[in-house]
Design an enzyme around this catalytic site. Structure first.
Site, PDB file in Angstrom:
ATOM      1  N   CYS A  80       0.819  -1.222   0.000  1.00  0.00           N
ATOM      2  CA  CYS A  80       0.000   0.000   0.000  1.00  0.00           C
ATOM      3  C   CYS A  80       0.851   1.270   0.000  1.00  0.00           C
ATOM      4  O   CYS A  80       0.489   2.268  -0.647  1.00  0.00           O
ATOM      5  CB  CYS A  80      -0.977  -0.001   1.166  1.00  0.00           C
ATOM      6  N   ASP A 213      -7.666   5.462  -0.337  1.00  0.00           N
ATOM      7  CA  ASP A 213      -7.222   4.222   0.304  1.00  0.00           C
ATOM      8  C   ASP A 213      -6.736   3.231  -0.749  1.00  0.00           C
ATOM      9  O   ASP A 213      -7.530   2.770  -1.570  1.00  0.00           O
ATOM     10  CB  ASP A 213      -8.397   3.627   1.090  1.00  0.00           C
ATOM     11  N   HIS A 215      -5.886   0.139  -0.466  1.00  0.00           N
ATOM     12  CA  HIS A 215      -5.999  -1.266  -0.074  1.00  0.00           C
ATOM     13  C   HIS A 215      -7.074  -2.026  -0.831  1.00  0.00           C
ATOM     14  O   HIS A 215      -7.683  -2.946  -0.286  1.00  0.00           O
ATOM     15  CB  HIS A 215      -6.264  -1.363   1.432  1.00  0.00           C
TER      16      HIS A 215
END
Lengths: 256, 84
Positions: A80, A213, A215
């Site tokens: 990430c 984000d 992820h």
């Protein structure tokens, strides 16, 4: 340094990680054209997080959403930080006017390229290349300087609500003067966050971060789906882990 | 060889402890950091404002000046763990 693996159900609600459950799906072939499939400006159209916002600062230019596996390399669980770094690098390539034209248009480095560069500049041992080791904001600052000649300011936030709200002021200043996306990383909160903006309520009543984000693992999604899953969303600063320190990597791109 | 002087502050400690060091300009900066970190606290890592430690003290001084800060590194990878 110990690397944490999340085997628990606990966690800050940053949105769904994958729409595809346990199955892994091949995104695209690994080639230089993959970025054509990545969503651009995934944050556009998000509603304001509160009705009494008095100050809002966002990135300038366009931004691409890099995430787990988006180039065909499965980096779930470890990549990430690299993906947020790629988001920043893409912005430098496409949305920034550098002083020297030669610095422009270097495509975002791949995960292996990032690792090899960190070894080459002496920050990591040779065994780091080809590993699944995590990086953070400091490594991101080294890479942006290495590939784009862009220095980064690394701001340390010791933790706690007061410190985090002070960081929001730092972010306002950054987006207004520099305009580039920001990478945020922490210790107890070891989830990389791309920060694309900040907005604040009247003094003392809190702020929100526009968080991208990385992820997510799955095929490319449209903007509406990304927002619906919370992968790009406004997050209350008060929802951050007050027991975690955070570092912010702020690329210094303003003309002097 | 001439010397350069640094004031290195540990920012992760709210008391902001610091160490002032004078070293020959050809000293590897990694050695400066190791000594400063051990003197200031148990910190094992250095972070500055985008400073790569793999260069000489003289180079660091010319590029960044004398006042530096130690920041603990973050490592990000899996999903964050936080309080309920």
């Amino acid at each position: 340094m110990a690397y944490m693996e999340d085997n628990s159900a606990e966690g800050i609600d940053w949105g769904h990680k994958s729409v595809l459950g346990e199955k892994k799906h091949r995104c695209t072939e690994r080639n230089s054209e993959f970025t054509g499939a990545l969503p651009e400006n995934a944050h556009i159209g998000l509603p304001s997080p509160a009705p009494d916002i008095v100050k809002c600062s966002l990135i300038s230019g366009d931004c691409l959403y890099f995430h787990y596996g988006c180039d065909g390399q499965d980096d779930s669980g470890w990549g990430c930080g690299y993906r947020t770094l790629q988001t920043m690098a893409w912005w430098l390539c496409h949305s920034w006017c550098p002083p020297s034209p030669k610095a422009k248009c270097r495509p975002p480095p791949s995960l292996p390229e990032i690792q090899h560069a960190l070894v080459a500049m002496g920050d990591k041992p040779a065994s780091f290349a080809g590993s699944r080791e995590w990086i953070g904001t400091f490594e991101a600052s080294l890479i942006l300087d290495y590939y784009y000649n862009v220095p980064c300011k690394v701001v340390h936030v010791r933790g706690g609500g007061i410190e985090l709200n002070r960081a929001a002021e730092e972010l306002h200043e950054h987006f207004q003067s520099q305009g580039s996306p920001v990478m945020m990383g922490g210790d107890r909160d070891n989830s990389s966050k791309g920060i694309l903006g900040v907005c604040s309520r009247p003094e003392g009543q809190g702020s929100y971060l526009l968080v991208m984000d990385p992820h997510y693992y799955g095929p490319p999604l449209e903007r509406a789906a990304l927002q619906g899953l919370g992968l790009v969303s406004w997050k209350n600063v008060g929802s951050l882990d007050t027991s975690s320190f955070y570092n912010l990597c702020l690329p210094q791109t303003a003309k002097t | 060889m001439s010397k350069v002087t640094f004031k290195i502050t540990l920012t992760s400690d709210p008391r902001l402890p610091y160490k002032v060091l004078s070293v020959p300009e050809g000293t590897p900066f990694t050695a400066v950091l190791k000594f400063a970190a051990e003197e200031v606290s148990g910190a094992r890592r250095y972070n500055g404002i985008g400073i790569n430690p793999a260069q000489t003290a003289g180079n660091v001084f010319l590029k960044h000046g004398s006042e530096l800060r130690i920041i603990p590194r973050d490592r990000v990878g899996g999903r964050g763990v936080g309080p309920r």
